[in-house]
Motif scaffolding. Structure first.
Motif, mmCIF file in Angstrom:
data_model
loop_
_atom_site.group_PDB
_atom_site.id
_atom_site.type_symbol
_atom_site.label_atom_id
_atom_site.label_comp_id
_atom_site.label_asym_id
_atom_site.label_seq_id
_atom_site.Cartn_x
_atom_site.Cartn_y
_atom_site.Cartn_z
ATOM 1 N N SER A 1 -18.039 90.035 -94.843
ATOM 2 C CA SER A 1 -17.566 91.102 -94.007
ATOM 3 C C SER A 1 -16.078 90.710 -94.014
ATOM 4 C CB SER A 1 -18.031 91.245 -92.537
ATOM 5 O OG SER A 1 -19.604 91.536 -92.628
ATOM 6 N N SER B 1 -13.309 92.784 -96.366
ATOM 7 C CA SER B 1 -12.244 93.417 -95.618
ATOM 8 C C SER B 1 -10.700 93.016 -96.466
ATOM 9 C CB SER B 1 -12.132 92.997 -94.461
ATOM 10 O OG SER B 1 -11.629 91.749 -94.138
ATOM 11 N N TYR B 2 -10.832 91.938 -97.175
ATOM 12 C CA TYR B 2 -9.500 91.673 -98.038
ATOM 13 C C TYR B 2 -9.369 92.542 -98.920
ATOM 14 C CZ TYR B 2 -5.942 88.983 -100.571
ATOM 15 O OH TYR B 2 -4.821 89.002 -101.371
ATOM 16 N N GLU C 1 -9.837 95.613 -99.001
ATOM 17 C CA GLU C 1 -9.568 97.202 -98.441
ATOM 18 C C GLU C 1 -7.955 96.984 -97.995
ATOM 19 O OE1 GLU C 1 -12.098 97.791 -95.217
ATOM 20 O OE2 GLU C 1 -14.072 97.602 -96.443
ATOM 21 N N GLN D 1 -4.781 97.719 -95.630
ATOM 22 C CA GLN D 1 -4.972 97.847 -93.976
ATOM 23 C C GLN D 1 -4.631 99.134 -93.455
ATOM 24 O OE1 GLN D 1 -2.044 95.000 -91.979
ATOM 25 N NE2 GLN D 1 -2.461 93.262 -93.470
ATOM 26 N N GLY E 1 -8.158 95.364 -94.484
ATOM 27 C CA GLY E 1 -9.000 96.297 -93.570
ATOM 28 C C GLY E 1 -8.415 96.293 -92.319
ATOM 29 N N ASN F 1 -12.420 91.777 -89.647
ATOM 30 C CA ASN F 1 -11.371 92.192 -90.644
ATOM 31 C C ASN F 1 -10.290 91.129 -90.708
ATOM 32 O OD1 ASN F 1 -9.110 93.395 -88.994
ATOM 33 N ND2 ASN F 1 -10.791 94.059 -87.997
#
Length: 468
Positions: free
Chosen positions: A22, A26-27, A29, A31, A348, A415
């Motif tokens: 997870s 998230s990296y 995605e 921010q 993220g 995240n």
């Protein structure tokens, strides 16, 4: 090794793997903070139109200029995706306002090859408005009003009314724009000054608390830790690992199954549908977590009131909660800036922010507020401060226990963008719980923090059309 420990070890590996996946995912995605920054840019553009601020040069100096807005949009849109098509639509309007007509037309022309439906028709309208010679489509006005908001809608409508030679409509638009611009300026001032003033008070509180700590230390009268818990490391291990396992089971297995069944009848596309889904999801996680804690600690004969601590009652909780919120402000804001600089707009963010930013009705706002400002502080403080921190501070140095609790609290949000800020916030929450000896103080601090973030988003996004 007993069967229980083997199962716990296996669950620990599985949970650690899911958390790692997870966080790494998230990296990749963008921010959510990037979208929030653009909302502030949009608000600044709206405020810039208020003539009460003076001439154009003064307004640019006070709230920013169009070129600065172009730079902000270009940074977020460095990697075009289908999800940011509306942002590219707006970037074209910024180019047009800055006199860069060819760049505007090129931006829209590239977008029209990808867009569909209402977005494509809106792009066609804008291309016609700024073409040479202009071309006015019959659906231009309703498309602009439905697809664009705020400053961007006003710019497109102004161009349309000028080309249509409708002076009455143009006069009404400019008059309404002044009212919106004035309101936007006041919102911008409120958003900018409130955290600053709160941070100054928070810094003063830290100075006072540090002075008190040094004075007690000099007098040999340091504050004791919270009373030790009756359970050991294995109970703590089982409590947290199984809670994380329940969290993933509900979020990744049970709720997606429910969503697929509901989606046959009610697609979860609207903000209210997504909100109800998130509310049910969090409610189930909360019920599972509290039920598991009760079962886990039942052998020790402890009721929640016996191990959560509530010294000083409601008055003490409010005093320490409010003070803790102000003290957290400068530290969390600074750590947020550091995180943004390190991650370069990647990492993220909380998925609830997307729903809040898309919402436009009071029912959705009310349900989201109940979740973020009431349910989350109540449950998460019981779990992370009442159970985890109380446990580890019984066996580790106090500072280590606070930092470890803060880190686990941040990791649980899954995240990277929030990892550093939430570690700092979680550490402050543990400190306030220890100083106040009152779980209510941590709950109030947590609720105030989430409320402040929630209301700040509403001010930036404009809330409902009628309300802001």
């Amino acid at each position: 090794m007993s069967l229980k420990r083997l199962v716990l070890a296996a669950l620990s590996v599985l949970v650690a793997a899911l958390i790692t996946v997870s966080l790494v995912g998230s990296y990749l995605e963008p921010q959510t903070q990037g979208q929030i920054n653009l909302l502030q840019t949009d608000l600044s553009l709206q405020a810039r139109e208020w003539q009460g601020l003076g001439d154009a040069t003064t307004r640019d100096r006070l709230v920013g200029n169009v070129q600065g807005a172009i730079t902000a949009y270009e940074e977020v849109l460095a990697t075009p995706t289908p999800q940011n098509q509306p942002l590219r639509l707006q970037l074209g309007l910024l180019y047009a306002e800055a006199g860069q007509r060819d760049r505007a037309l090129d931006t829209w022309q590239r977008l029209i090859n990808e867009a569909q439906g209402a977005t494509r028709r809106t792009v066609e309208v804008l291309l016609g408005l700024w073409a040479d010679p202009p071309q006015l489509l019959p659906e231009a006005e309703p498309l602009i009003k439905n697809a664009l908001q705020g400053w961007f809608r006003d710019r497109a409508l102004k161009r349309l009314y000028e080309l249509q030679q409708r002076p009455d409509a143009l006069t009404a638009l400019l008059s309404a724009e002044q009212d919106r611009a004035q309101a936007a300026f006041y919102r911008l001032v409120l958003i900018g000054t409130t955290p600053l003033l709160g941070s100054l008070i928070g810094i003063a509180l830290w100075i006072v608390w540090l002075y008190q700590h040094l004075r007690r230390r000099h007098q040999g009268n340091t504050l004791p830790p919270l009373t030790a818990v009756a359970w050991g490391w294995e109970t703590l291990w089982a409590g947290m690992v199984i809670w994380f396992a329940l969290f993933f089971a509900v979020s990744l297995l049970l709720m997606p199954l429910v969503r697929s069944l509901i989606g046959v009848v009610l697609p979860l596309r609207s903000a209210i549908a997504q909100t109800l889904y998130a509310l049910v999801n969090y409610g189930m996680i909360m019920a599972a977590g509290l039920g598991w804690l009760w079962y886990c600690l039942r052998p020790f004969g402890k009721r929640p009131a016996d191990w959560l601590c509530w010294q000083g009652g409601l008055g003490g909780a409010v005093r320490w909660g409010v003070g803790g919120y102000l003290a957290a402000l400068p530290l969390v804001l600074l750590s947020s800036l550091i995180s943004q600089a390190l991650l370069k707009n990647q990492g993220g963010g909380n998925p609830l922010l997307e729903i809040i930013l898309q919402s436009r009705d009071y029912t959705t706002f009310a349900l989201l507020y109940v979740m973020v400002a009431m349910m989350a502080p109540f449950f998460e403080e019981i779990l992370f401060r009442g159970f985890f921190f109380r446990s580890v501070q019984s066996y580790l140095p106090l500072g280590t226990a606070m930092g470890m609790t803060g880190l686990l609290f941040a990791i649980a949000h899954l995240n990277l963008a929030d990892l550093l800020p939430l570690t700092v916030l979680g550490t402050v929450l543990s400190y306030i719980y220890w100083r106040s000896q009152n779980i209510g103080a941590a709950m109030i601090l947590h609720s105030l923090w989430n409320s402040g973030s929630f209301l700040g988003l509403l001010l930036l996004s404009g809330g409902t059309e009628a309300g802001f």
